[in-house]
Scaffold this motif. Structure first.
Motif, short mmCIF file in Angstrom:
data_model
loop_
_atom_site.label_atom_id
_atom_site.label_comp_id
_atom_site.label_asym_id
_atom_site.label_seq_id
_atom_site.Cartn_x
_atom_site.Cartn_y
_atom_site.Cartn_z
N UNK A 223 0.82 -1.21 0.00
CA UNK A 223 0.00 0.00 0.00
C UNK A 223 0.86 1.26 0.00
N UNK A 224 2.11 1.11 0.46
CA UNK A 224 3.00 2.26 0.52
C UNK A 224 3.31 2.85 -0.83
N UNK A 225 3.25 2.05 -1.90
CA UNK A 225 3.56 2.60 -3.22
C UNK A 225 2.50 3.60 -3.64
N UNK A 226 1.26 3.40 -3.18
CA UNK A 226 0.19 4.32 -3.53
C UNK A 226 0.45 5.69 -2.92
N UNK A 227 0.78 5.71 -1.63
CA UNK A 227 1.05 6.98 -0.96
C UNK A 227 2.28 7.66 -1.52
#
Length: 438
Positions: A223-227
């Motif tokens: 999910x960190x790639x989205x942020x």
């Protein structure tokens, strides 16, 4: 060779004719094959020796090989980090005249590896985060030029060490498409969702194999790639409005982008009819701000973070030796001759495959800083280089062939640093040496 071989290549390399194209790729002899780790691929890929370097040879279809070859060449012209396409080989047949699959030949990216080969045993959360952050930067750069990847993943990316971080390179472009009018928000979000799902799957696969630390959460990391992506995309593309009395914010925006490693070649600035509000928006944003500055001043070609670190040392040199008023290019040449080149030349020939020169210089600076902290005074450059070579670099594996697990902090042999710091040695299954718990 038998049959009528067709070679499409932008470079004239006669050595291409010496490879055993009349054999299926999985039957190539060992003296041709280079033993390098490979990532997961839907196609058969082998590494082969070619004219003093290593080439990746991928069996695929004729249309896909030619399409990917042209796409990689286009991305190179757009200055996107990707592998170097060498040739498409078609018309292959075996000794009996039976057709063999066409292949795409690319140059192996030296000092890089697939993400799975970066770890000898376990993957730590902060290391995984740095990989994902590097992939987010690459994805933003691709989207800015209008490239829809369609298969974003760690497996389709190569990583190189970059002064404590990683630099990501596209290695598989067969699903990609380039849109001259740019990408819609829906296309970008589609790529981002593909990335999130693929990364989660890849990390869960490592977790199932017992190759990640217990505290690593694959879903949270993915999910960190989205942020990371959205934060960078906003900074690079979003318009900004402010009072005309705050025109200093124009320079502030440019400086923020430069700090992220991007240059603005064009900036749209509009004021309202009353002249009280200013609206700015970057229109052309190019990556590699520090790379270009370092290359212009010194001729050194480094990764972005490495370039930033080398430029910091150059600026420090100018301040320390009273060169602040000297022409920048003259001071840079002096720094290159008196500081950088002596360090590189001091590396024994047998150790030069350990790390790239810029990474060696960065790590030597870190090592020198630690030595100075312990000694309570500055350490001469020659002393720091000798200490670094003998106590750190000599004990590393060659990154020209195999990259060992990335370090979260600077590391050196335990018998060197423990007496200096009083640190407690802790065995680290992820690498050959030790970490320190202070």
């Amino acid at each position: 060779m038998s049959g009528s071989l067709s070679i499409t290549s932008a470079m004239a390399d006669p050595a291409l004719l010496d490879l055993p194209w009349d054999l299926p790729l999985d039957a190539w002899p060992n003296d041709t094959i280079a033993a390098l780790p490979k990532g997961i691929s839907r196609h058969l890929v082998r590494f082969a020796h070619l004219s003093g370097h290593v080439a990746a040879v991928k069996e695929t279809t004729s249309d896909m090989a030619r399409g990917e070859y042209e796409m990689l060449r286009t991305l190179q012209r757009l200055e996107i980090p990707c592998v170097d396409p060498i040739a498409v080989i078609d018309g292959r047949t075996d000794a009996d005249g039976e057709p063999l699959k066409p292949v795409l030949v690319t140059r192996h990216l030296k000092f890089s590896l697939p993400y799975r080969a970066l770890f000898s045993q376990t993957l730590r959360p902060d290391t995984a985060t740095r990989l994902v952050d590097a992939l987010a930067v690459l994805l933003v750069r691709l989207h800015i030029v209008g490239f829809f990847w369609g298969d974003v993943s760690l497996s389709n990316t190569l990583f190189r060490r970059d002064a404590g971080a990683f630099a990501a390179y596209l290695v598989d472009a067969e699903t990609g498409k380039l849109y001259s009018g740019g990408l819609s928000n829906g296309q970008r979000e589609n790529d981002l969702e593909i990335a999130r799902v693929n990364i989660a799957g890849e990390l869960l696969d490592l977790e199932a194999g017992g190759r990640v630390a217990d505290e690593l959460d694959p879903v949270r990391i993915s999910n960190g790639i989205v942020a990371a992506y959205r934060s960078l995309w906003t900074e690079l593309t979003e318009s900004e409005s402010f009072s005309s009395a705050e025109r200093w914010r124009i320079n502030e925006r440019v400086n923020r982008l430069n700090a992220l490693g991007f240059d603005i070649e064009e900036l749209a600035i509009k004021t309202d009819d009353a002249g009280t509000t200013v609206r700015i928006q970057p229109k052309v944003v190019d990556a590699g701000h520090h790379q270009r500055r370092l290359l212009r001043l010194t001729g050194l070609d480094a990764q972005e973070n490495q370039a930033r670190r080398l430029l910091n040392d150059l600026d420090s040199y100018r301040a320390t030796y009273g060169k602040a008023e000297v022409d920048e290019e003259m001071a840079a040449h002096e720094w290159l001759v008196r500081v950088f080149e002596p360090v590189v030349r001091a590396i024994p020939v047998e150790l030069r495959g350990k790390l790239e020169p810029a990474e060696v210089f960065h790590q030597m600076l870190e090592h020198r800083w630690y030595m100075a902290q312990e000694a309570g005074h500055d350490i001469p450059l020659a002393e720091a280089v000798t200490h670094y070579v003998n106590d750190v670099l000599r004990h590393r594996r060659d990154e020209a062939t195999v990259i060992d697990p990335p370090t979260d902090a600077f590391t050196m042999p335990i018998d060197t640093i423990a007496p200096m710091t009083g640190a407690i040695p802790v065995a680290d299954d992820e690498q050959d040496d030790w970490r320190l718990k202070v």
